[in-house]
Design an enzyme around this catalytic site. Structure first.
Site, mmCIF file in Angstrom:
data_model
loop_
_atom_site.group_PDB
_atom_site.id
_atom_site.type_symbol
_atom_site.label_atom_id
_atom_site.label_comp_id
_atom_site.label_asym_id
_atom_site.label_seq_id
_atom_site.Cartn_x
_atom_site.Cartn_y
_atom_site.Cartn_z
ATOM 1 N N ASP A 32 0.846 -1.192 0.000
ATOM 2 C CA ASP A 32 0.000 0.000 0.000
ATOM 3 C C ASP A 32 0.883 1.243 0.000
ATOM 4 O O ASP A 32 1.868 1.311 0.724
ATOM 5 C CB ASP A 32 -0.839 0.054 1.281
ATOM 6 N N ASP A 33 0.488 2.211 -0.750
ATOM 7 C CA ASP A 33 1.116 3.537 -0.682
ATOM 8 C C ASP A 33 2.623 3.522 -0.862
ATOM 9 O O ASP A 33 3.338 4.331 -0.275
ATOM 10 C CB ASP A 33 0.773 4.226 0.647
ATOM 11 N N CYS A 73 -6.916 1.205 -2.606
ATOM 12 C CA CYS A 73 -6.638 -0.145 -2.147
ATOM 13 C C CYS A 73 -7.651 -1.217 -2.539
ATOM 14 O O CYS A 73 -7.368 -2.114 -3.330
ATOM 15 C CB CYS A 73 -6.511 -0.110 -0.636
ATOM 16 N N LYS A 127 -2.669 -7.860 4.981
ATOM 17 C CA LYS A 127 -3.883 -7.078 4.810
ATOM 18 C C LYS A 127 -4.809 -7.654 3.741
ATOM 19 O O LYS A 127 -4.359 -8.108 2.703
ATOM 20 C CB LYS A 127 -3.481 -5.648 4.428
ATOM 21 N N HIS A 129 -8.752 -6.347 3.246
ATOM 22 C CA HIS A 129 -9.503 -5.154 2.817
ATOM 23 C C HIS A 129 -10.442 -5.410 1.649
ATOM 24 O O HIS A 129 -10.587 -4.593 0.748
ATOM 25 C CB HIS A 129 -8.543 -3.989 2.493
#
Lengths: 164, 120
Positions: A32-33, A73, A127, A129
């Site tokens: 992520d990011d 995401c 993760k 999500h």
């Protein structure tokens, strides 16, 4: 042939292990990011040492015009696991909150169920999500042999949000 | 990213039905470094966190929205860039190239209907 497909994009690890030696193991690492300038193989003057990522890039292929399936995401992860753009689902913008129902439809073929059909054992670590009702209600394993995702995305639960 | 599904299916020898992974195009040769680069003829669909679309086909990038950050869904003109001549996206060509705007808009409509894998 071993680990033929390597993708640097951490936090989310999808693995598929073939029980015999004649097919490659498949490991997808999704971050992520992480900006493309954060890793050494794309930005040699990066302040973050990434020697292992750099080795993977050096021994594999580095893409300079490859893109995530969305700018955020949840829809990107949906696209990765289904081969479908997430805007085909009920989620037309932004991301899921925690403990919303699973976004991946119950009968949808996923990367995990497809690889299971091909004889692989699959797992997911980190993760998720993509909707987490399955973590609190029995009955859905979302296809993976080892469904051990970290229960949470970057957003707090709605109840927590309301209390802020 | 969207193409990993079909590429991995090819790698492990799983045929994909027409209702499966409709946006995923097999790029295994590119991933393994055994074939040519990814075809620029197959449009790539971008989608912003706020729900706006953009389309990349060949040298063109059509943004169905305005602005460069957290693009809002289109209401009126969008933005068109020639990435070959103008990779920094400094010069909007939307007004100058109505035909390209029309063609790429039709391409996005078709992909939204049929899936990117079946783009002719």
């Amino acid at each position: 042939m071993k680990a033929a497909v390597k993708l640097c994009l951490p936090v989310f690890l999808v693995t598929a292990v073939w029980l015999h030696a004649d097919r490659p193991n498949i490991v997808l690492i999704v971050a992520d990011d992480m900006g493309y300038g954060d890793v050494g193989c794309y930005q040699p003057s990066s302040k973050i040492p990434t020697p292992h990522m750099d080795t993977i890039a050096r021994e594999g292929i580095r893409f300079t015009d490859a893109h995530s399936a969305d700018s955020v995401c949840t829809p990107s992860r949906y696209g990765l696991l289904t081969g479908r753009y997430c805007w085909r689902t009920s989620l037309k913008r932004a991301v899921l909150f925690n403990y919303e129902p699973p976004l991946i439809e119950p009968d949808r073929l996923t990367l995990a169920s497809m690889l299971s059909r091909a004889g692989y054992r699959t797992g997911i670590f980190g993760k998720w999500h993509l909707g987490l009702t399955f973590s609190v209600k029995a009955g859905r394993s979302v296809d993976f042999d080892r469904p051990l995702p970290w229960p949470g995305g970057p957003l707090p639960d709605r109840a927590i949000m309301r209390s802020l | 990213m969207i193409d990993l599904f079909a590429s991995i299916a090819e790698l492990v020898g799983v045929p994909l039905g027409s209702d499966v992974a409709v946006d995923s195009v097999n790029q295994l040769d590119s991933l393994l470094g055994t074939g040519s680069a990814i075809s620029p003829a197959i449009p790539l669909v971008h989608h912003s966190g706020r729900g706006a679309f953009a389309l990349r086909q060949g040298k063109w990038k059509l943004i169905f929205g305005r602005g460069s950050d957290r693009v809002q869904p289109l209401d009126g003109d969008g933005l068109l860039y020639d990435l070959k001549e103008d990779p920094a996206e400094t010069r909007d060509r939307w007004q100058e190239e109505p035909r390209i705007v029309k063609d790429l808009t039709a391409a996005l409509d078709r992909i939204r209907r049929d899936g990117r894998r079946f783009f002719p």
